[in-house]
Each structure stands twice: as C-alpha cells, then as structure tokens.
Design a protein around this motif. Structure first.
Motif, PDB file in Angstrom:
ATOM      1  N   LEU A  44       0.811  -1.216   0.000  1.00 28.25           N
ATOM      2  CA  LEU A  44       0.000   0.000   0.000  1.00 28.25           C
ATOM      3  C   LEU A  44       0.841   1.261   0.000  1.00 28.25           C
ATOM      4  CD1 LEU A  44      -2.710   1.453   0.220  1.00 28.25           C
ATOM      5  CD2 LEU A  44      -2.615   1.124   2.686  1.00 28.25           C
ATOM      6  N   ILE A  45       1.860   1.307   0.820  1.00 32.61           N
ATOM      7  CA  ILE A  45       2.626   2.539   0.985  1.00 32.61           C
ATOM      8  C   ILE A  45       3.888   2.558   0.117  1.00 32.61           C
ATOM      9  CG2 ILE A  45       3.878   3.984   2.634  1.00 32.61           C
ATOM     10  CD1 ILE A  45       1.920   3.113   4.769  1.00 32.61           C
ATOM     11  N   PHE A  49       3.527   4.458  -3.279  1.00 28.10           N
ATOM     12  CA  PHE A  49       4.325   5.687  -3.211  1.00 28.10           C
ATOM     13  C   PHE A  49       5.474   5.628  -4.220  1.00 28.10           C
ATOM     14  CE2 PHE A  49       8.135   7.839  -1.624  1.00 28.10           C
ATOM     15  CZ  PHE A  49       7.667   9.137  -1.512  1.00 28.10           C
ATOM     16  N   GLU A 106     -10.068   0.621  -2.280  1.00 36.98           N
ATOM     17  CA  GLU A 106      -9.303   1.694  -2.922  1.00 36.98           C
ATOM     18  C   GLU A 106     -10.125   2.566  -3.863  1.00 36.98           C
ATOM     19  OE1 GLU A 106      -6.556  -0.817  -1.038  1.00 36.98           O
ATOM     20  OE2 GLU A 106      -7.993  -1.413  -2.571  1.00 36.98           O
ATOM     21  N   LEU A 138      -4.802  12.788   2.309  1.00 38.20           N
ATOM     22  CA  LEU A 138      -3.911  11.651   2.076  1.00 38.20           C
ATOM     23  C   LEU A 138      -3.737  10.848   3.360  1.00 38.20           C
ATOM     24  CD1 LEU A 138      -1.932  10.096   0.260  1.00 38.20           C
ATOM     25  CD2 LEU A 138      -0.150  11.700   0.964  1.00 38.20           C
ATOM     26  N   SER A 141      -6.970   9.046   4.113  1.00 36.86           N
ATOM     27  CA  SER A 141      -7.163   7.944   3.164  1.00 36.86           C
ATOM     28  C   SER A 141      -6.279   6.758   3.510  1.00 36.86           C
ATOM     29  CB  SER A 141      -6.859   8.412   1.736  1.00 36.86           C
ATOM     30  OG  SER A 141      -7.717   9.457   1.355  1.00 36.86           O
ATOM     31  N   MET A 142      -4.998   7.033   3.808  1.00 35.98           N
ATOM     32  CA  MET A 142      -4.082   5.952   4.178  1.00 35.98           C
ATOM     33  C   MET A 142      -4.535   5.278   5.472  1.00 35.98           C
ATOM     34  SD  MET A 142      -1.812   5.647   1.800  1.00 35.98           S
ATOM     35  CE  MET A 142      -3.187   6.037   0.692  1.00 35.98           C
ATOM     36  N   ILE A 146      -5.595   1.356   5.748  1.00 38.55           N
ATOM     37  CA  ILE A 146      -4.927   0.476   6.710  1.00 38.55           C
ATOM     38  C   ILE A 146      -5.954  -0.145   7.650  1.00 38.55           C
ATOM     39  CG2 ILE A 146      -3.346   0.446   8.678  1.00 38.55           C
ATOM     40  CD1 ILE A 146      -1.686   2.569   7.187  1.00 38.55           C
ATOM     41  N   GLY A 242      -3.978   3.054  -6.716  1.00 35.43           N
ATOM     42  CA  GLY A 242      -3.095   3.534  -5.651  1.00 35.43           C
ATOM     43  C   GLY A 242      -2.201   4.664  -6.109  1.00 35.43           C
ATOM     44  N   PHE A 246      -2.118   8.767  -4.805  1.00 34.87           N
ATOM     45  CA  PHE A 246      -0.933   9.510  -4.395  1.00 34.87           C
ATOM     46  C   PHE A 246      -0.708  10.729  -5.278  1.00 34.87           C
ATOM     47  CE2 PHE A 246       0.184   5.983  -1.690  1.00 34.87           C
ATOM     48  CZ  PHE A 246       1.013   6.534  -0.729  1.00 34.87           C
TER      49      PHE A 246
END
Length: 319
Positions: A44-45, A49, A106, A138, A141-142, A146, A242, A246
């Motif tokens: 995810l990150i 990212f 998502e 952001l 959302s993250m 999670i 995703g 971002f």
C-alpha cells in the motif's frame, strides 16, 4: 542545435527516470523484507508511493524552479494517462480481473477524493491551504485503507519479486542509488521540458500534461504491460488506483504548498474535468462488470479512445 539539446535532455531524463524508479521500488521492497514490515505496508505505501515517486520529484523540482504549471500538468496528466493510456492498453491486451479489495476499498476512496479535491479548486486558485487539506486527505485515506485491511485480506498492490531476497546492504544500495538517479533524472527532465516549452512558445501546462505526464507514467505502463503479457494483469487496477491516489493528494499538494497559483478554466474544466470523468467512468465500468469479474477489451478500448481524443484536444489547443 539548442532544441536538440532540450529534446535529448527529455529523452535521457525519461529513460533514467524509468530505470531509477524500478531500482528505487525494488530497494524499498528489499528494505521492507529486512525490516520485516507487513506485506500490506509494503504494497500500500512503499509500492504505491514508489510508482508515484517520479511524479512527486518532478512536481517538486518544477515548483521550486518556477514552473508550477508544469507541476500541475504533471499531476493531472499522469492520472489521465494512467487510466486512459496504461489501463486502456493493458485491458486491450487481456481483460483485467476485478479484485473485491479494489472495488470496496481503494476505488471508493479515489472517487471520493477526486470529487473533494475538485471542490477545493473551484475558486480557481491552488493555495497553501489547499495543499494542507490535500495532505490531510492523504493521511485520512491511508489511515482508512490500513484500517480496512483486516488480517488475511488480499493485498491488491503488485510487489516486485526482484526486491525480495536482496541482502540488507544491496537493498539499501538499490534504494539510495535509485533515489539519487531519480532526483537527477527528474531535474534533467524538468529542465529540458521547461526550456523546450519556452523555446517553442508552448504553455508549460501542455508540456506537463503530455510529455512529462506520459514520461512519469512509464513505470506504471511498463509494469502493467509486462504483467499483462505474462498473464498477471490482475494487479494492474490496484496499482493504478493507488498511484492515482498519491498523484492527486501528494503530487498536486506540492505546487500548492510552495505558493498560491491561479488556475485557468482549461485546468478546471478540460484537464481536471477529463481526469474526473475518466475516474468516474472507470468506477462505472468496474461496478457494472462485477458479475463477470473482469474489465473487458471493449472498456479498455473506450478508455484509450477518450485518452486519444483528449490528447488531440491538447494538440489543437497549441495551434
């Protein structure tokens, strides 16, 4: 001769950007293995990212060097290219499997923030306050994603296999060397693109929406097409969603935080409008195709046709 130098800088910058983004992501995955981070955090990150790292760096450097329009064009153009070009081409090669985690986790978040961000821009200004709100969105959302990722939930982001198995030293070297080349190539790309725009008398926004946007979307395009050719295209939708999340909340926030910028009707209606329309259309396609469980080639053709029409619209606006 001068224009050849600018074009050469753009080509070399794009090539190095694609190579370094892949190296950066693999290094990040290797580091996550060494640190024993949960797969969800990695997917995810780090991966989401990482695929947006070119856009983030290009927008940062463009804003710092006095080209905020290039930064905005990069953010919006990359999202348009991700859905219209990358997802369209991938679906044409092979239908994309619809993961429930994307449909109910998502994608709703992307649809919601697309509408909220549009409301922020309706005053025709991108301000530092807008940047703060985007970054807060952001973070929310993250946090939501999670929270929704319960133990045992399937991860929808494609985690590169090349990054697994790297030793600690190699992982750090890949990560740092990828980051250094990423920054340098982004700077080279921004310089070449902005100078070319000035030399040809083209609006920097148009350059950001086309050349730079496609260039910074090359990692997603290469990964998605490669996965489709290998029959592993089921991860493409999760990675695109995703990355777009971002791009919208992190990349667009950068020029906002670095100073107020007045927005034109073209940016709000033509560019953001096209991005929002493609995002909503993707949602319509995805939810209407739930029973079949796949996005078919027809939907991919429609997305690609819209992207081609939008690009033609930009070309006409230049003349």
């Amino acid at each position: 001769m001068t224009f050849g130098l600018y074009i050469g800088a753009i080509v070399i910058g794009l090539a190095l950007l694609t190579w370094s983004a892949d190296r950066f992501i693999n290094g990040a995955v290797g580091c996550s293995d060494v640190l024993k981070l949960p797969p969800m955090i990695t997917g995810l990150i780090l991966v989401a990212f990482g695929t947006s790292a070119p856009e983030i760096l290009v927008s940062t450097l463009a804003s710092l060097t006095g080209s905020p329009a290039l930064a905005v064009g990069n953010a919006l153009g990359s999202n348009i290219a991700n859905i219209g070009l990358v997802l369209g081409l991938t679906t044409l090669i092979a239908p994309i499997v619809l993961k429930k985690t994307v449909l109910y986790r998502e994608l709703p978040v992307l649809l919601a923030v697309t509408m909220i961000a549009w409301l922020l821009l309706l005053d025709y200004q991108l301000s530092p306050i807008d940047g703060v709100v985007l970054l807060l969105l952001l973070a929310v959302s993250m946090g939501f994603l999670i929270w929704r990722n319960q133990p045992g939930t399937e991860d929808v982001f494609e985690i590169p296999e090349e990054g697994h198995g790297l030793s600690g030293g190699k992982a750090v070297f890949h990560f740092l060397s990828g980051l250094v080349v990423l920054i340098a190539s982004a700077r080279l790309l921004v310089w070449g693109a902005s100078e070319l725009a000035i030399g040809l008398g083209i609006d920097e926004l148009i350059v950001g929406l086309t050349i730079v946007a496609i260039g910074t979307s090359l990692p997603e395009l290469a990964a998605s097409l490669s996965a489709a050719l290998k029959g592993q295209q089921d991860m493409a939708l999760g990675n695109i969603v995703g990355s777009n999340l971002f791009n919208l909340l992190a990349v667009l926030a950068i020029p906002a935080l670095l100073g107020p910028m007045n927005l034109t009707t073209d940016i709000i209606l033509r560019d953001y409008g096209t991005m929002a329309a493609l995002t909503v259309l993707l949602g319509v396609f995805a939810y209407s195709m739930q029973r079949k469980g796949k996005l078919a080639r027809l939907e991919g053709g429609i997305l690609l046709a819209i992207y081609a029409g939008y690009t033609a619209w930009l070309v006409v606006s230049i003349s």
